[in-house]
Write a protein that holds these residues in place. Structure first.
Motif, PDB file in Angstrom:
ATOM      1  N   LEU A  59       0.837  -1.200   0.000  1.00  0.00           N
ATOM      2  CA  LEU A  59       0.000   0.000   0.000  1.00  0.00           C
ATOM      3  C   LEU A  59       0.869   1.246   0.000  1.00  0.00           C
ATOM      4  CD1 LEU A  59      -1.183  -2.139   2.459  1.00  0.00           C
ATOM      5  CD2 LEU A  59      -3.191  -0.749   1.957  1.00  0.00           C
ATOM      6  N   MET A  60       0.500   2.214  -0.819  1.00  0.00           N
ATOM      7  CA  MET A  60       1.176   3.510  -0.839  1.00  0.00           C
ATOM      8  C   MET A  60       0.244   4.547  -0.227  1.00  0.00           C
ATOM      9  SD  MET A  60       2.637   5.793  -4.026  1.00  0.00           S
ATOM     10  CE  MET A  60       4.103   4.789  -4.285  1.00  0.00           C
ATOM     11  N   VAL A  61       0.733   5.220   0.811  1.00  0.00           N
ATOM     12  CA  VAL A  61      -0.090   6.200   1.537  1.00  0.00           C
ATOM     13  C   VAL A  61       0.579   7.561   1.409  1.00  0.00           C
ATOM     14  CG1 VAL A  61      -1.176   6.761   3.723  1.00  0.00           C
ATOM     15  CG2 VAL A  61      -0.692   4.364   3.163  1.00  0.00           C
ATOM     16  N   PRO A  62      -0.071   8.514   0.732  1.00  0.00           N
ATOM     17  CA  PRO A  62       0.580   9.803   0.480  1.00  0.00           C
ATOM     18  C   PRO A  62       0.437  10.810   1.600  1.00  0.00           C
ATOM     19  CG  PRO A  62      -1.466   9.692  -0.735  1.00  0.00           C
ATOM     20  CD  PRO A  62      -1.310   8.370  -0.042  1.00  0.00           C
ATOM     21  N   ARG A  63       1.455  11.609   1.713  1.00  0.00           N
ATOM     22  CA  ARG A  63       1.421  12.813   2.530  1.00  0.00           C
ATOM     23  C   ARG A  63       0.720  13.902   1.727  1.00  0.00           C
ATOM     24  NH1 ARG A  63       7.059  15.888   4.310  1.00  0.00           N
ATOM     25  NH2 ARG A  63       6.123  17.587   5.514  1.00  0.00           N
ATOM     26  N   ASN A  64       0.072  14.851   2.382  1.00  0.00           N
ATOM     27  CA  ASN A  64      -0.639  15.901   1.677  1.00  0.00           C
ATOM     28  C   ASN A  64       0.313  16.899   1.020  1.00  0.00           C
ATOM     29  OD1 ASN A  64      -2.970  14.687   2.465  1.00  0.00           O
ATOM     30  ND2 ASN A  64      -3.720  16.353   3.733  1.00  0.00           N
ATOM     31  N   LEU A  65      -0.177  17.562  -0.007  1.00  0.00           N
ATOM     32  CA  LEU A  65       0.600  18.560  -0.737  1.00  0.00           C
ATOM     33  C   LEU A  65       0.760  19.837   0.094  1.00  0.00           C
ATOM     34  CD1 LEU A  65      -1.107  18.043  -4.193  1.00  0.00           C
ATOM     35  CD2 LEU A  65       1.312  17.624  -3.717  1.00  0.00           C
ATOM     36  N   PRO A  66       1.748  20.678  -0.226  1.00  0.00           N
ATOM     37  CA  PRO A  66       1.983  21.914   0.535  1.00  0.00           C
ATOM     38  C   PRO A  66       0.940  22.982   0.209  1.00  0.00           C
ATOM     39  CG  PRO A  66       3.545  21.750  -1.274  1.00  0.00           C
ATOM     40  CD  PRO A  66       2.789  20.454  -1.254  1.00  0.00           C
ATOM     41  N   ILE A  67      -0.114  23.067   1.014  1.00  0.00           N
ATOM     42  CA  ILE A  67      -1.204  23.992   0.721  1.00  0.00           C
ATOM     43  C   ILE A  67      -0.762  25.447   0.859  1.00  0.00           C
ATOM     44  CG2 ILE A  67      -3.007  22.349   1.329  1.00  0.00           C
ATOM     45  CD1 ILE A  67      -3.318  23.740   4.016  1.00  0.00           C
ATOM     46  N   GLY A  68       0.315  25.689   1.570  1.00  0.00           N
ATOM     47  CA  GLY A  68       0.825  27.045   1.702  1.00  0.00           C
ATOM     48  C   GLY A  68       1.368  27.601   0.401  1.00  0.00           C
ATOM     49  N   CYS A  69       1.517  26.743  -0.606  1.00  0.00           N
ATOM     50  CA  CYS A  69       1.988  27.170  -1.927  1.00  0.00           C
ATOM     51  C   CYS A  69       0.851  27.220  -2.934  1.00  0.00           C
ATOM     52  CB  CYS A  69       3.069  26.217  -2.436  1.00  0.00           C
ATOM     53  SG  CYS A  69       4.486  26.025  -1.336  1.00  0.00           S
ATOM     54  N   SER A  70      -0.348  26.892  -2.507  1.00  0.00           N
ATOM     55  CA  SER A  70      -1.508  26.860  -3.391  1.00  0.00           C
ATOM     56  C   SER A  70      -2.004  28.270  -3.686  1.00  0.00           C
ATOM     57  CB  SER A  70      -2.624  26.040  -2.740  1.00  0.00           C
ATOM     58  OG  SER A  70      -3.822  26.161  -3.463  1.00  0.00           O
ATOM     59  N   SER A  71      -2.339  28.533  -4.948  1.00  0.00           N
ATOM     60  CA  SER A  71      -2.821  29.861  -5.350  1.00  0.00           C
ATOM     61  C   SER A  71      -4.059  30.277  -4.561  1.00  0.00           C
ATOM     62  CB  SER A  71      -3.152  29.873  -6.840  1.00  0.00           C
ATOM     63  OG  SER A  71      -2.085  29.390  -7.612  1.00  0.00           O
ATOM     64  N   SER A  72      -4.938  29.313  -4.289  1.00  0.00           N
ATOM     65  CA  SER A  72      -6.164  29.635  -3.566  1.00  0.00           C
ATOM     66  C   SER A  72      -5.863  30.078  -2.138  1.00  0.00           C
ATOM     67  CB  SER A  72      -7.107  28.431  -3.568  1.00  0.00           C
ATOM     68  OG  SER A  72      -6.476  27.285  -3.022  1.00  0.00           O
ATOM     69  N   TYR A  73      -4.986  29.358  -1.447  1.00  0.00           N
ATOM     70  CA  TYR A  73      -4.642  29.720  -0.073  1.00  0.00           C
ATOM     71  C   TYR A  73      -3.840  31.016  -0.020  1.00  0.00           C
ATOM     72  CZ  TYR A  73      -6.325  25.398   2.082  1.00  0.00           C
ATOM     73  OH  TYR A  73      -7.124  24.384   2.577  1.00  0.00           O
ATOM     74  N   LEU A  74      -2.950  31.209  -0.987  1.00  0.00           N
ATOM     75  CA  LEU A  74      -2.162  32.440  -1.023  1.00  0.00           C
ATOM     76  C   LEU A  74      -3.068  33.648  -1.242  1.00  0.00           C
ATOM     77  CD1 LEU A  74       0.823  31.117  -3.139  1.00  0.00           C
ATOM     78  CD2 LEU A  74       1.008  32.048  -0.824  1.00  0.00           C
ATOM     79  N   THR A  75      -4.143  33.455  -1.996  1.00  0.00           N
ATOM     80  CA  THR A  75      -5.107  34.528  -2.210  1.00  0.00           C
ATOM     81  C   THR A  75      -5.962  34.755  -0.971  1.00  0.00           C
ATOM     82  OG1 THR A  75      -5.207  34.036  -4.584  1.00  0.00           O
ATOM     83  CG2 THR A  75      -7.050  35.284  -3.636  1.00  0.00           C
ATOM     84  N   LEU A  76      -6.451  33.657  -0.388  1.00  0.00           N
ATOM     85  CA  LEU A  76      -7.343  33.742   0.769  1.00  0.00           C
ATOM     86  C   LEU A  76      -6.662  34.405   1.967  1.00  0.00           C
ATOM     87  CD1 LEU A  76     -10.116  32.930   1.993  1.00  0.00           C
ATOM     88  CD2 LEU A  76      -9.050  30.763   2.671  1.00  0.00           C
ATOM     89  N   PHE A  77      -5.370  34.099   2.156  1.00  0.00           N
ATOM     90  CA  PHE A  77      -4.661  34.589   3.342  1.00  0.00           C
ATOM     91  C   PHE A  77      -3.580  35.605   2.977  1.00  0.00           C
ATOM     92  CE2 PHE A  77      -6.206  30.341   4.608  1.00  0.00           C
ATOM     93  CZ  PHE A  77      -6.963  30.714   5.707  1.00  0.00           C
ATOM     94  N   LYS A  78      -3.791  36.294   1.874  1.00  0.00           N
ATOM     95  CA  LYS A  78      -2.810  37.289   1.438  1.00  0.00           C
ATOM     96  C   LYS A  78      -2.675  38.389   2.480  1.00  0.00           C
ATOM     97  CE  LYS A  78      -1.684  40.421  -2.371  1.00  0.00           C
ATOM     98  NZ  LYS A  78      -2.132  40.996  -3.662  1.00  0.00           N
ATOM     99  N   GLY A  79      -1.430  38.696   2.851  1.00  0.00           N
ATOM    100  CA  GLY A  79      -1.197  39.716   3.870  1.00  0.00           C
ATOM    101  C   GLY A  79       0.110  40.436   3.638  1.00  0.00           C
ATOM    102  N   SER A  80       0.363  41.414   4.467  1.00  0.00           N
ATOM    103  CA  SER A  80       1.560  42.244   4.315  1.00  0.00           C
ATOM    104  C   SER A  80       2.689  41.827   5.252  1.00  0.00           C
ATOM    105  CB  SER A  80       1.204  43.715   4.572  1.00  0.00           C
ATOM    106  OG  SER A  80       0.644  43.873   5.873  1.00  0.00           O
ATOM    107  N   ASN A  81       2.433  40.811   6.102  1.00  0.00           N
ATOM    108  CA  ASN A  81       3.460  40.366   7.042  1.00  0.00           C
ATOM    109  C   ASN A  81       4.434  39.431   6.331  1.00  0.00           C
ATOM    110  OD1 ASN A  81       5.027  39.484   9.141  1.00  0.00           O
ATOM    111  ND2 ASN A  81       3.340  38.773  10.429  1.00  0.00           N
TER     112      ASN A  81
END
Length: 221
Positions: A59-81
């Motif tokens: 069985l191959m069990v994957p780790r999740n992808l880096p959501i911090g690099c996802s365009s949707s998350y970068l847009t949702l949590f876009k900030g100046s910090n």
């Protein structure tokens, strides 16, 4: 069915993605969402145990992808910090640390299941680092349009607009998706997944390394 399972490589997942996506997009706090990780890992573990009982041995069990690099998350949590962003990749570090937390619990559970089932081979697929190589060096892999902006989207800093998703007018799509890592803000392009596949089946991103378990003929097939 048992004979088929005994002779097959079973890929489980990626499980957990939408369990986290929906509450993040609904505005729940990171503290609330962290409470979901243990039940998600428990569900994955139950699934693995059931398959082993039915006859699965590889069985191959994957780790999740880096959501911090996802365009949707970068847009949702876009900030100046600026401290929230990885200076090397531009990804949101706190979101990727959340994925690492999920991965830590997953590895611990897989190690326990492996100890209890020595006849089975449980392969940990490191989707995270297989993908991170693309974000760290996009040009090296041919992604000359960058790693963070979506190929298909409704505009904005990362070409992601939750009100104008890919495929909905007036969203636009590039004629060269192979030059992008991200497809629509949530999913990657075929070109990106091809590199991730190569990292898993030909490279170092599985534990144990899958190319030490299978011959070249099996990999070609």
């Amino acid at each position: 069915c048992r004979e088929v399972l005994q002779s097959s490589l079973l890929l489980l997942g990626e499980i957990g993605g939408n369990d986290y996506n929906h509450p993040f997009f609904a505005g729940q706090s990171i503290e609330e969402i962290q409470q979901y990780v243990s039940p998600v890992i428990g569900t994955i573990a139950s699934f693995i145990k059931e398959l082993i009982e039915l006859g699965a041995v590889t069985l191959m069990v994957p780790r999740n992808l880096p959501i911090g690099c996802s365009s949707s998350y970068l847009t949702l949590f876009k900030g100046s910090n600026k401290e929230e962003y990885d200076p090397e990749t531009g990804c949101l570090t706190w979101l990727n640390k959340f994925v690492e937390y999920h991965s830590e619990l997953l590895r611990n559970e897989l190690n326990l299941i492996q100890q209890l089932n020595p006849h089975a081979t449980i392969i940990y697929a490191d989707y995270y680092n297989a993908a991170m190589q693309l974000y760290r060096s996009p040009n090296k892999f041919g992604f000359t349009r960058g790693a963070l902006s979506a190929c298909c989207g409704g505009g904005g800093s990362y070409n992601y607009n939750p009100s104008v998703l890919c495929g909905i007018p007036p969203s636009t799509v590039s004629g060269e998706p192979s030059l992008y890592v991200n497809w629509d803000g949530l999913h990657l392009t075929e070109a990106a997944y091809r590199w991730i596949f190569r990292g898993l089946f030909e490279g170092p991103y599985t534990i144990p390394q899958i190319n030490t378990l299978c011959g070249s003929r099996a990999l070609s097939a």
